[in-house]
Design an enzyme around this catalytic site. Structure first.
Site, PDB file in Angstrom:
ATOM      1  N   CYS A   1      -3.820  35.375  78.087  1.00 28.60           N
ATOM      2  CA  CYS A   1      -5.167  35.956  78.213  1.00 28.60           C
ATOM      3  C   CYS A   1      -5.850  35.550  79.513  1.00 28.60           C
ATOM      4  O   CYS A   1      -6.900  36.103  79.860  1.00 28.60           O
ATOM      5  CB  CYS A   1      -6.041  35.535  77.045  1.00 28.60           C
ATOM      6  SG  CYS A   1      -5.284  35.799  75.434  1.00 28.60           S
TER       7      CYS A   1
ATOM      8  N   HIS B   1     -12.774  42.380  75.392  1.00 20.21           N
ATOM      9  CA  HIS B   1     -11.728  41.470  75.875  1.00 20.21           C
ATOM     10  C   HIS B   1     -10.391  42.200  76.004  1.00 20.21           C
ATOM     11  O   HIS B   1      -9.469  41.988  75.212  1.00 20.21           O
ATOM     12  CB  HIS B   1     -11.620  40.293  74.894  1.00 20.21           C
ATOM     13  CG  HIS B   1     -10.581  39.276  75.242  1.00 20.21           C
ATOM     14  ND1 HIS B   1     -10.189  38.997  76.543  1.00 20.21           N
ATOM     15  CD2 HIS B   1      -9.841  38.450  74.445  1.00 20.21           C
ATOM     16  CE1 HIS B   1      -9.264  38.052  76.523  1.00 20.21           C
ATOM     17  NE2 HIS B   1      -9.033  37.714  75.259  1.00 20.21           N
TER      18      HIS B   1
END
Length: 386
Positions: A83, A335
């Site tokens: 991420c 996200h």
């Protein structure tokens, strides 16, 4: 020592882009950034992406995006750090400039997540964890963060309501961001009434599965002058830090300590010649509300166990002591994992140019922090208004 400055920034709205492919989003963000910089070519391209091979069965993103954008025979590569891929790609682009090997670099972060079934998306995101010691035993990424939240609440005597304040703050700021996925303020009751996804994590404690792309153009001050980019557009990449921790949670000395963030922050502060007290706003990685609290502690803003107290005391708002998630953060803006670190960078650029929809008063220095895994791979970048 050479300096690296951002002269162009662009992005597409975060959301569920059923009619746009990964390459469509990436090229749109890239061309927006190049247009912002007033240029029509770059020396190289770095693409931040976590799991395109799983989500859309496409790798070799450097070639895919550079070709689709008509950039010619430039070098182009994908950067993967779970991420934290976006933040890592920004650093790789900056290092290319600081090394003197390249004059103008493009960095694109992109992820197309919504084409996958929700159950598959959950599995792909869990690839950031330890496949042998966590995934094999059935621990999803959400479950691992739920364990962290449960331990944090128990050890430091916080409630679900306390941590919900981070989500409330993020949505209040994201409501004014035209690029955010969720543009509606929420109340603590909204978070508390949402269903559990892994006790004690509720739906509104977690960031959404979504699509998006953001891009920046990096060069030197000398080249920026040569290109005729107005100085008020420049934003210096003043400090960078990156570090890892154990990939699985069980092997950590303290699962409530983001050790990689501490190390990365110290490196970034040292390079920028600042301390945490000099920073005017923080874009931290709030994929889950508890991570916002742990991040503030790791960055030196709060003492261990006191991160959530900043939210309880109202000190994280735009006009407060430690503004965080000024454009909504991962929770409200969204996200799109491999793109998140570049979105954070674009948002920092807008703040330091004085162009943000939620403008931090007199912002001079901003920080972005991008987390991979449950804290196993973390980047910290410091930006300064020129």
């Amino acid at each position: 020592m050479k300096k690296a400055v951002i002269i162009g920034a662009g992005m597409v709205p975060v959301g569920e882009h059923w009619r746009l492919s990964l390459r469509d989003m990436a090229v749109e963000a890239l061309l927006n950034a190049m247009d912002d910089a007033g240029i029509d070519k770059v020396d190289s391209l770095y693409v931040g992406n976590m799991a395109s091979g799983s989500f859309i069965e496409q790798e070799n993103l450097g070639a895919l995006i550079a070709d689709w954008a008509g950039l010619g025979n430039i070098p182009a590569v994908k950067v993967e750090a779970a991420c934290a891929s976006g933040g890592a790609a920004v650093q790789e682009g900056a290092k290319a400039i600081l090394s003197g090997l390249e004059d103008v670099v493009a960095v694109v972060g992109v992820e197309k997540m919504t084409d996958a079934w929700p159950s598959d998306a959950t599995r792909y995101l869990a690839y950031a964890a330890d496949a042998d010691w966590e995934l094999f035993h059935g621990a999803s990424f959400v479950a691992l963060n739920a364990l962290i939240m449960r331990l944090y609440m128990k050890k430091y005597d916080y409630t679900e309501e306390d941590l919900a304040l981070f989500a409330v703050n993020a949505h209040a700021n994201g409501a004014k961001n035209p690029y955010a996925m969720f543009k509606r303020p929420i109340k603590v009751e909204t978070v508390l009434k949402s269903p559990y996804i892994a006790d004690p994590l509720k739906l509104f404690d977690a960031s959404p599965v979504c699509d998006g792309s953001a891009a920046v153009i990096i060069t030197t001050p000398e080249k920026a002058k040569e290109l005729g980019v107005p100085k008020e557009k420049w934003v210096e990449i003043a400090g960078m830090g990156r570090a890892i921790d154990t990939i699985n949670l069980a092997n950590r000395e303290n699962p409530l300590r983001l050790r990689a963030a501490e190390v990365a922050a110290k490196r970034a502060y040292r390079m920028a010649g600042i301390t945490a007290k000099d920073i005017n706003f923080f874009e931290v990685h709030d994929a889950f509300t508890v991570m916002a609290a742990l991040s503030l502690e790791a960055l030196g803003v709060a003492e261990r166990g006191k991160g959530a107290m900043l939210a309880k005391e109202g000190r994280i708002a735009i006009d407060a002591d430690y503004p965080i998630q000024t454009m909504g953060g991962l929770k409200s803006r969204g996200h799109p994992v491999g793109a998140t670190g570049v979105y954070q960078t674009v948002e920092a650029v807008l703040q330091l140019r004085g162009m943000a929809p939620n403008q931090v008063p007199d912002a001079e220095i901003g920080l972005t922090q991008n987390i991979g895994g449950t804290g196993s791979n973390i980047t910290v970048n410091v930006f300064r208004r020129v």
